[in-house]
Every structure is written in structure tokens, then in C-alpha cells.
Design an enzyme around this catalytic site. Sequence first.
Site, PDB file in Angstrom:
ATOM      1  N   LYS A   1      10.972  39.391   7.508  1.00 14.54           N
ATOM      2  CA  LYS A   1      11.663  38.159   7.924  1.00 14.54           C
ATOM      3  C   LYS A   1      10.728  37.258   8.726  1.00 14.54           C
ATOM      4  CE  LYS A   1      13.903  38.268  11.852  1.00 14.54           C
ATOM      5  NZ  LYS A   1      13.927  37.475  13.075  1.00 14.54           N
ATOM      6  N   ASN A   2      10.005  37.866   9.683  1.00 16.29           N
ATOM      7  CA  ASN A   2       9.197  37.046  10.594  1.00 16.29           C
ATOM      8  C   ASN A   2       7.911  36.529   9.952  1.00 16.29           C
ATOM      9  OD1 ASN A   2      11.150  37.272  12.477  1.00 16.29           O
ATOM     10  ND2 ASN A   2      10.082  38.756  13.780  1.00 16.29           N
TER      11      ASN A   2
ATOM     12  N   CYS B   1      18.905  32.327  25.002  1.00 17.21           N
ATOM     13  CA  CYS B   1      18.984  33.367  23.967  1.00 17.21           C
ATOM     14  C   CYS B   1      19.359  34.667  24.660  1.00 17.21           C
ATOM     15  CB  CYS B   1      17.604  33.449  23.318  1.00 17.21           C
ATOM     16  SG  CYS B   1      17.319  34.845  22.259  1.00 17.21           S
TER      17      CYS B   1
ATOM     18  N   ARG C   1      13.065  32.102  26.417  1.00 20.26           N
ATOM     19  CA  ARG C   1      12.341  31.716  25.212  1.00 20.26           C
ATOM     20  C   ARG C   1      12.090  30.203  25.082  1.00 20.26           C
ATOM     21  NH1 ARG C   1      14.402  35.097  20.188  1.00 20.26           N
ATOM     22  NH2 ARG C   1      12.236  34.841  19.588  1.00 20.26           N
TER      23      ARG C   1
ATOM     24  N   ASP D   1      10.103  44.390  19.268  1.00 17.34           N
ATOM     25  CA  ASP D   1      11.193  44.414  18.284  1.00 17.34           C
ATOM     26  C   ASP D   1      11.592  45.836  17.869  1.00 17.34           C
ATOM     27  OD1 ASP D   1      11.306  41.683  18.358  1.00 17.34           O
ATOM     28  OD2 ASP D   1      10.202  41.368  16.502  1.00 17.34           O
TER      29      ASP D   1
ATOM     30  N   ARG E   1      21.206  38.926  10.448  1.00 18.72           N
ATOM     31  CA  ARG E   1      20.181  37.889  10.612  1.00 18.72           C
ATOM     32  C   ARG E   1      18.819  38.386  10.117  1.00 18.72           C
ATOM     33  NH1 ARG E   1      19.275  36.215  16.307  1.00 18.72           N
ATOM     34  NH2 ARG E   1      17.557  35.326  15.143  1.00 18.72           N
TER      35      ARG E   1
END
Length: 417
Positions: free
Chosen positions: A22-23, A116, A121, A306, A398
Site C-alpha cells: 500500500k505504502n 490522527c 503528523r 508499522d 484501509r
Amino acid sequence: MDKFEIHGGAPLEGGIAVSGAKNSALPALAACLLTADPVVLDRIPPVRDIHTMEKLLEHAGARVTIEGEQVTVEADAVQNAEAPYDLVKTMRASSLVLGPLVARCGRARVSVPGGCAIGARPINLHVAGLEQLGATVRQEHGYIEAEAPHGLEGAEVHFDRITVTGTEDLMMAAVLARGETVIHNAAREPEVVDLAALLTKMGARIEGAGTSVIRIQGVAKLRGARHAIIADRIETGTFLIAGAITRGDLHVTCCEPDHLRAFIAKLRSAGVEVSEPVPGTLRVRCGPKLRSVDVTTEEHPGFPTDLQAQFMALMTRAEGISIITETIFENRFMHAQELARMGANIRLEGRQAMVAGPMPLSGAQVIASDLRASASLVLAGLAAQGETVIDRVYHIDRGYDRIEAKLARVGARIRRL
Ligand code: EPU
């Protein structure tokens, strides 16, 4: 709102395939705004954040065609150099269009991301970098408005701290700037290297991606290209823990072990057996005893933030006390209280969590607070006795491609309600 219902205790066995990252897919899609030619991206994971980025590209005027995991973007005309609040509020990585839009259109208007769940962030470093490339930036009415009507100029940029999307945003701005840009204290994540690979195929001149100094010689124009996104290292790590925490025997396929060396080393110190039977596959089994180990999150190539929440779930099952230190985000322990509701013994002190184990986990009703916290609750649910119901799993959608279906195929008793 969707929920997951999990009946824990089943060891996971068989093969589970990793999707595209995803990133990495997010900046790759943003990079499509840099050329009028079509760009074809393979292995784009069909997750919610990606759909948000596709909507952003369409809002700007690009045509986006999705065929399975292949996405083609044609940005021959960018009429609207704007990322509106409605899209940015659902995904902070929307700020990745700032650099490409200024480079391509000479201006951009991007909503300022709000707070967030995991930390403040801010995007001040993205903005400071663009200013050093000659853009005039002001913030008004909740929007960042950047302008460089005569184009951007290459410059030396020193990031005050390492930022992944900040590095990516600036790389995308610099590829079309006049002259040389040098980014110091750049992020070294595999996703930055993957973006550099795509931009190079598009005609950009970039050296040093993957190190802390990236040199970019600006070019006048970029062309179309075809590129396959790298494997998702965070999904890989999540599945490795799923195999270990359920005392299963799992083959995690289509992955890139080199992107996860620090994480794999910690798993091995904890007594988890991880081997690489064939290139691109990791086999995970739990050894006779899980031991507690300390981890501190760091920028790549350190232990990834993560995977911190998922590792904490594993440490609840390990013997001894594990000290988990989070250095990247200031509020990334929201999963700890939920794990405690399932029986974990965790004490929080500022940026440290002390996890004492092994504690028997028992199924409970819990709430997902962010993407990786949700993954940690799924892992705890797989290991717990009885039924766990996780609320607000839209967070997990997500960034994970149908995680419940993938886990069910290797023996997990999990379903979406
Ligand atoms: N920071 C600033 N100013 C900035 C930018 C960042 O102070 O202008 C601070 C942040 O507040 C944070 C630290 O710098 O404390 C590092 O943040 P970074 O910019 O590296 O994070 P990011 O680029 O916003 C990406 C990933 C995150 C991942 C982090 C760290 C994407 C789309 N997101 O975020 O992924 O946690 O890097 O590795 O690439 C996730 O996938 O769950 C996720 C949160």
C-alpha cells in the site's frame, strides 16, 4: 459498520500470499500526475486508501482504469491541481500529490491533514522542502497553497527529521525542477527505492535512493512507463506473527525478506523459527518456547513502527518482560488497552510499553483504533480462547487486502459480520 468475529485457537497452516505494498502504491499513483503519458502499475492492492488516491487523481482530471490489480492512469490533462478536504480527511497520505501537482502545474491546493489517531503528523517538512525548491507556500482556510509559476529550481534540502512521504513528495517535485536537488537525511525505506525505480523508468535521473542522500537531476519532461509494486513488508510481518502466535506452520509467499531483516531477527530472538525455503517465501513456525525480547521502533532499516502493535500481541504470549519503545509516533499504543481487555498484562509509561507474559488471552469485544492496531487485535483474537469481536474494522480495510479471507484460507476461524 463491519465487524470481525474470530474463534481463536486454530493453528494456521498452508500458504498465504502477500499483496503489493500500500505504502509504495500510494506514491506510485501520485507520480502518475507527473506525465501526460499513460502509466501502467501492476500489483496495486485493492484496499481503501488506494481507492481514495484513485479518487484524488480523478478529481485532478486524470483517467483511472482498474483491471484487477492493474491500474492505468492517464493524466494528459490536469485541470484541477487540488486535493479537497473530503478526500484528505480520510487519508493523510493525500499530501503525496502536493509535490507532483506543483511540479506539473506550477501550483497546488491541498487540504491540511488534521490530527490522527497515532500522532499529530504535521506536513511542515514537505512544505519546507518545496519552499527550498522555490515554491511560495501559504496556508489559508485549511488549505496549503503552493505556487511556482516559473517552475521549481533544484536545491540542497536537509530534512530536520526523517520523513517517508516527505522524502517521496520532494523527490516527485525535484524530478521536473531545473538543475540538481540533493535531499539529505532522506528516508531509506524500500518504498522510497520503489518510487525511484518507477520515476527512473519514466525518465527521471535519480541516484542514492535507499541511502540517506538522494541526488536528482531535473529533466524537462517525463514519459509513461509500466511498473510492478513491491511486496507489502508490513502485511508480510503481520502474517509471520499470525503463524507464530497460533503455533502454526505457515508459508508466507510472494514476499521480499530483505525488506524485513530487523523484524525477522527479532522474531528469531523471541524463539520463532523463520526460514527461507525458496526465494520470495518465508516459512514460520513457533519454537518450543516464546521468549520476551525488547524492541525499539526506528526508521528503515530498523524495526518498523508499522509492526509494533502486531509484535506487542506476540509478546503477550512470550515468557518474561518485553519493553517496547515507540520512537516514530507519539500516540501509537492505542491497542494496548484493548489487548489488556483480552487478558494481556501491559503497563504504559510515555513512549514505552512493558508487556509481561505469558498471559492466557481470552476472547472479548474490542475496538480497532487505527490500521495497525486493528491487525494486532486480529492476531490476539487468533490466539485467544473463545470468541473475539472486533468493531470498526474499516480501519483494517484501509491497508489490508481482504485479510479475513486470506487468514480463513489457512485455517483461521474468522468471519466478517
Ligand atoms: N513529521 C513531521 N513533519 C513532517 C513529516 C513528518 O514532524 O512534515 C514527523 C511525523 O509526525 C512522525 C515522523 O516525522 O513523527 C515520521 O513520519 P513520516 O513522515 O515518516 O510518516 P509518513 O510519511 O506520514 C509513512 C507511512 C506510515 C508509516 C510512517 C513511518 C505512508 C503512506 N505512510 O507515513 O504508514 O508509519 O511512514 O514509517 O507511507 C501505515 O501504513 O499504517 C502507516 C501509518
